[in-house]
Design an enzyme around this catalytic site. Structure first.
Site: not given
Length: 120
Positions: A10-12, A15
């Site tokens: 879930n780390c931007g 991603k």
């Protein structure tokens, strides 16, 4: 050549890196550091390659929860801290051919460090 990417799903920034890798048709193995934290020895090798300062996730809660003494810690103390809490590691961390080559995601750096010449 093998590329491993360490981080959390879930780390931007992770991603963005995954999308870049996909867009450039680069196969990689993702290792979720929350579910599969790296070993002390692995982290020690990463620190030898990249230095402990580059590997610090200074924007995370785990980092902010550390006391002021963190400013004077040695690399060895950082290895111990990273091994006890993988959330202290900056993400994503790229390993190419079993050697840590880059932490964080900047398109220009990833092109250089992973030796790809066709940025998108």
């Amino acid at each position: 050549m093998s590329v491993k990417v360490y981080g959390i799903p879930n780390c931007g920034t992770c991603k963005k890196a995954f999308q870049w890798l996909k867009n450039n048709n680069i196969d990689y193995e993702f290792i979720n550091t929350k579910e599969n934290p790296p070993t002390y020895e692995t982290i020690q090798n990463w620190v030898e390659s990249l230095g402990s300062q580059a590997m610090r996730n200074t924007s995370g809660q785990s980092y902010r929860a550390l006391g002021e003494e963190k400013k004077t810690w040695t690399d060895e103390q950082w290895v111990q801290a990273f091994a006890s809490d993988a959330m202290l590691l900056k993400r994503p961390l790229f390993v190419k051919d079993e050697k840590a080559v880059l932490v964080g995601f900047k398109q220009q750096e990833i092109n250089q460090k992973l030796c790809y010449s066709n940025p998108t």
